[in-house]
Design a protein around this motif. Structure first.
Motif, mmCIF file in Angstrom:
data_model
loop_
_atom_site.group_PDB
_atom_site.id
_atom_site.type_symbol
_atom_site.label_atom_id
_atom_site.label_comp_id
_atom_site.label_asym_id
_atom_site.label_seq_id
_atom_site.Cartn_x
_atom_site.Cartn_y
_atom_site.Cartn_z
ATOM 1 N N SER A 1 10.623 8.992 0.923
ATOM 2 C CA SER A 1 9.355 8.482 1.444
ATOM 3 C C SER A 1 9.383 8.406 2.971
ATOM 4 N N GLU B 1 9.539 -2.944 1.290
ATOM 5 C CA GLU B 1 9.226 -2.035 0.186
ATOM 6 C C GLU B 1 10.321 -2.083 -0.879
ATOM 7 N N LYS C 1 6.858 10.000 5.708
ATOM 8 C CA LYS C 1 6.049 9.092 6.539
ATOM 9 C C LYS C 1 6.576 8.970 7.968
ATOM 10 N N SER D 1 2.003 1.860 -3.406
ATOM 11 C CA SER D 1 0.942 2.278 -4.324
ATOM 12 C C SER D 1 0.569 3.747 -4.169
ATOM 13 N N ARG D 2 1.026 4.356 -3.088
ATOM 14 C CA ARG D 2 0.748 5.781 -2.890
ATOM 15 C C ARG D 2 1.436 6.633 -3.963
ATOM 16 N N ASN D 3 2.608 6.183 -4.373
ATOM 17 C CA ASN D 3 3.339 6.917 -5.414
ATOM 18 C C ASN D 3 3.574 5.962 -6.581
ATOM 19 N N LYS D 4 2.515 5.737 -7.329
ATOM 20 C CA LYS D 4 2.530 4.706 -8.366
ATOM 21 C C LYS D 4 3.579 4.970 -9.442
ATOM 22 N N ASP E 1 3.764 9.125 10.473
ATOM 23 C CA ASP E 1 2.923 7.912 10.435
ATOM 24 C C ASP E 1 3.611 6.746 11.125
ATOM 25 N N LYS F 1 0.820 -1.209 0.000
ATOM 26 C CA LYS F 1 0.000 0.000 0.000
ATOM 27 C C LYS F 1 0.857 1.263 0.000
ATOM 28 N N ASN F 2 1.938 1.224 0.768
ATOM 29 C CA ASN F 2 2.852 2.366 0.803
ATOM 30 C C ASN F 2 3.424 2.656 -0.584
#
Length: 403
Positions: free
Chosen positions: A297, A325, A301, A12-15, A304, A9-10
């Motif tokens: 990134s 990742e 993050k 996919s945030r910056n595809k 988070d 998901k991480n």
């Protein structure tokens, strides 16, 4: 599994960034995959086609050209040699086996090779259908020839003058297909085999007028010419003596398949080595790109990740999250690169004109496993510093600042 999903998901945030990083890795791995596959197949073809041939004797000229034309059938011969002189060499006590070749014609690009029964023993040929050629104008065809040309046992065809052009056909004589070879996995799959008398007959329109010389016609090697001889030595001592004797005391030349094949592969190897370094450079750039994207990134993050720590995530889990990742990007890129390499080589093989040297993507070499390992290594190297950063993050200091 939750960590793996969170890593995905991480990413996919910056595809776009993730996609470009994957493509960089895939491009480098794809090039290396093509090089591994191509060099292995070329090496195997060179070895399988010449493994039982110690020497090739033919007309003077380029030794490499002589080897390519007589063993691999991918070049034009250096010329012809007197059949009488060739027969003398065949009777030499240093020679265990000598296979005569007469080249000059083709059918739909497949070379017609005039030879004798010793050729079948040299390559260990076996039949899938029919029988071996026995008389003039009988032919036994390779498995690839039969598959591509749709010729069957009992069919007739006309040979054409030259080794590739089909425009000048010998309409005065037709070959009869008497047999089809079982697939050998070497150059013989792409050859049409007949006797030397057939080759003579094709190039002598007045051959029928010489029926009074019937005894001479039956002798396959007479005072005419052939293209070359494939020779096996009787003893290791012949390696030193025989080639020198041929080159110094005759008008012919002797060429060693082992030496010329090694020289050819070394010439090819220069280009392969250059492309390998180019691919390695691309993979190094991809590692740097993955590192930069993960590093940036982690800055974004950091808040988070601090929240995750407060909710009970351990330092080890946060560290593993970042490492995953990097590994997801590089391993995905490596797998896609392998697929690209095999597909690309299949396309290259499909468009190759020479069926004898055709490459295929339906092949796997053990070196490709190293490419997966390289993908893992790049992922670890690219992610290790950002992962250490997250491991050392100060929760209180991070949360005390505005997000």
């Amino acid at each position: 599994m939750n960590i793996l999903k969170l890593s995905a998901k991480n990413l996919s945030r910056n595809k776009l960034t993730t996609f470009l990083n994957i493509i960089l890795v895939a491009f480098g791995v794809g090039i290396l995959s093509i090089l591994f596959l191509a060099s292995t197949q070329i090496g195997n073809k060179l070895e399988s086609n010449s493994k039982d041939i110690d020497l090739v004797v033919g007309a003077k000229g380029s030794p490499l050209q002589l080897i390519l034309s007589s063993i691999y059938h991918i070049d034009f011969p250096t010329g012809n040699i007197p059949a009488k002189d060739a027969e003398e060499l065949m009777q030499n006590p240093m020679v265990k086996r000598a296979v005569p070749l007469a080249l000059g014609d083709n059918y739909q690009g497949y070379r017609i090779v005039g030879t004798d029964s010793s050729f079948t023993g040299l390559y260990g040929l076996k039949l899938a259908q029919g029988k071996f050629w026995n008389k003039d104008l009988e032919a036994t065809i390779g498995s690839a020839v039969a598959q591509e040309s749709k010729l069957k046992v009992g069919d007739k065809f006309f040979g054409a003058h030259g080794l590739s052009d089909a425009s000048d056909e010998h309409k005065q004589h037709a070959y009869l297909v008497t047999g089809i070879l079982a697939a050998q996995g070497n150059v013989t799959d792409n050859l049409i085999l007949t006797n030397i008398g057939s080759v003579y007959k094709m190039h002598e329109p007045n051959h029928e007028e010489r029926k009074t010389h019937h005894a001479e016609e039956e002798k396959e090697i007479n005072n005419r010419e052939i293209t070359s001889l494939l020779i096996q030595y009787r003893s290791p001592m012949s390696v030193v003596i025989f080639p020198r004797m041929v080159n110094q005391s005759t008008n012919m030349q002797a060429a060693s398949p082992a030496m010329e094949s090694a020289r050819l592969f070394s010439l090819i190897g220069v280009g392969i080595e250059t492309l390998k370094w180019f691919a390695i450079l691309i993979m190094a750039i991809s590692a740097l790109s993955v590192f930069i994207s993960l590093f940036n990134s982690m800055k974004e993050k950091k808040y988070d990740l601090a929240i995750m720590r407060c909710l009970g995530a351990s330092k080890a889990k946060i560290f593993l999250l970042v490492m995953l990742e990097g590994l997801l990007i590089t391993v995905t890129g490596a797998i896609i690169g392998l697929v690209i390499g095999h597909v690309a080589l299949s396309l290259i093989g499909y468009f190759q004109e020479s069926s004898q040297a055709r490459l295929t993507g339906a092949y796997f070499v053990m070196d490709e496993l190293y490419l997966i390992g390289a993908g893992l290594a790049i992922g670890v190297i690219a992610a290790i510093i950002p992962a250490i950063q997250t491991y050392r993050v100060d929760i209180a200091n991070t949360l005390s600042k505005d997000k």
